[in-house]
Design a protein around this motif. Structure first.
Motif, PDB file in Angstrom:
ATOM      1  N   GLU A 198       2.152  -5.221  14.004  1.00  0.00           N
ATOM      2  CA  GLU A 198       0.778  -5.415  14.744  1.00  0.00           C
ATOM      3  C   GLU A 198       0.222  -6.622  14.397  1.00  0.00           C
ATOM      4  N   ARG A 257       2.057  -9.448  16.390  1.00  0.00           N
ATOM      5  CA  ARG A 257       1.735  -9.409  17.620  1.00  0.00           C
ATOM      6  C   ARG A 257       0.062  -9.968  17.973  1.00  0.00           C
ATOM      7  N   GLN A 258      -0.799  -9.443  17.136  1.00  0.00           N
ATOM      8  CA  GLN A 258      -2.211  -9.872  17.395  1.00  0.00           C
ATOM      9  C   GLN A 258      -2.296 -11.552  17.013  1.00  0.00           C
ATOM     10  N   ARG A 279      -0.784 -13.330  20.150  1.00  0.00           N
ATOM     11  CA  ARG A 279      -1.811 -13.401  21.090  1.00  0.00           C
ATOM     12  C   ARG A 279      -3.141 -14.327  20.604  1.00  0.00           C
ATOM     13  N   VAL A 283       8.247 -12.352  17.114  1.00  0.00           N
ATOM     14  CA  VAL A 283       7.371 -12.285  18.372  1.00  0.00           C
ATOM     15  C   VAL A 283       7.213 -13.625  18.993  1.00  0.00           C
ATOM     16  N   TYR A 334       5.325 -15.256  22.355  1.00  0.00           N
ATOM     17  CA  TYR A 334       4.297 -15.036  23.170  1.00  0.00           C
ATOM     18  C   TYR A 334       4.245 -16.099  24.187  1.00  0.00           C
ATOM     19  N   LEU A 373       4.667 -10.960  26.332  1.00  0.00           N
ATOM     20  CA  LEU A 373       4.797 -10.782  24.713  1.00  0.00           C
ATOM     21  C   LEU A 373       6.159  -9.802  24.400  1.00  0.00           C
ATOM     22  N   GLU A 382       8.916  -8.841  21.834  1.00  0.00           N
ATOM     23  CA  GLU A 382       8.672  -8.510  20.243  1.00  0.00           C
ATOM     24  C   GLU A 382      10.375  -7.802  20.152  1.00  0.00           C
ATOM     25  N   ASN A 403       6.397  -6.606  26.697  1.00  0.00           N
ATOM     26  CA  ASN A 403       4.969  -5.859  26.897  1.00  0.00           C
ATOM     27  C   ASN A 403       5.371  -4.427  26.781  1.00  0.00           C
TER      28      ASN A 403
END
Ligand code: IPD
Ligand code: CA
Ligand code: CA
Length: 252
Positions: free
Chosen positions: A2, A5-6, A9, A108, A110, A117, A119, A129
């Motif tokens: 997580e 991922r963030q 982004r 990841v 992006y 996205l 991953e 996604n």
């Protein structure tokens, strides 16, 4: 995951905001450039990793390697496809991988222009996604769409992929040179390409993308069919079914 991922982004958002606005370009070599966006994206990513995981090591394209006391190391390309980016060609990405005891355990990639996205986690599959990814089922090289790239020393070195390209272009259905290796590998994982090869890539170009490929059922090797590592001088990646056919062309 997580956190990664963030982070991808957030960095991707920054790249998208600065995209196609005047972005100063600095040259590292004759054709190898870096933009302010590369540096801003890297600053953002490395400062957040440093805050959250202060004892983790980091290997990132635009800064010095930082070793940590722990077995964890983040491998980062803050902007893969920087030449595209500098020209306003919308094919670029952020690539973030985590290595544990020398093995890539998370990746990841992006693409902020398409909000894609990609991953993968070791043993956990690859997703775009949230949707599970599977490599293509093309089994004949002459029906395969391949991707490749050329090194920044293409003018100075004979080891510049032009001979491999010439041999492969008359065997595959077609070859693309999109200009962002991490995203090329993510597209291979998604079945949009059937194979990929390139020389002289760096760990930050391949670490996340290669985990995406294997977790989507694909195969990796070095240019001679041997075991691939992030430090291998060349990479061949495929859906597995056309791997041997690609190696035969590359080995001449
Ligand atoms: C480059 C891109 C390109 C590949 C080059 C890489 P950068 O990374 O991935 O597709 O052909 O070898 O260096 O410089 O845009 O981060
Ligand atoms: Ca790169
Ligand atoms: Ca880069």
């Amino acid at each position: 995951m997580e956190f990664a991922r963030q982070l991808a982004r957030k960095a991707g958002k920054l790249l998208a905001e600065k995209f196609s606005r005047h972005n100063p370009v600095y040259y590292k070599g004759t054709i190898d450039l870096v933009t302010e966006a590369d540096r801003m994206s890297e600053d953002l990513i490395l400062s957040e990793i440093g805050r959250r995981y202060p004892d983790h090591g980091v290997l990132s394209e635009e800064s010095k390697e930082k070793d940590g006391p722990s077995a964890m190391r983040w491998i980062v390309d803050p902007l893969d496809g920087t030449t595209n980016y500098a020209h306003g060609f919308p094919f670029f990405c952020v690539s973030i991988a985590l290595e544990k005891d020398g093995e890539i355990v998370l990746g990841v990639v992006y693409d902020p222009m398409r909000d894609d996205l990609f991953e993968a986690s070791l043993g956990g599959g690859a997703h775009l996604n949230g949707k599970k990814l599977q490599v293509s089922s093309v089994s004949d090289l002459s029906r395969g769409l391949l991707a490749t790239g050329f090194p920044y020393d293409i003018r100075e070195s004979r080891d510049n992929n032009l001979d491999f390209f010439a041999a492969m272009i008359v065997k595959a259905q077609a070859i693309r040179r999109p200009g962002a290796a991490a995203l090329d590998l993510a597209y291979l994982a998604a079945g949009r390409f059937d194979g990929f090869w390139e020389l002289k890539l760096k760990p930050w170009d391949t670490a996340a993308g290669c985990l995406l490929v294997t977790e989507a059922g694909g195969v990796l090797s070095d240019m001679t069919g041997g075991k691939w590592s992030v430090f291998s001088p060349g990479l061949v990646a495929s859906n597995g079914l056309i791997h041997q056919q690609m190696l035969e062309v590359l080995l001449g």
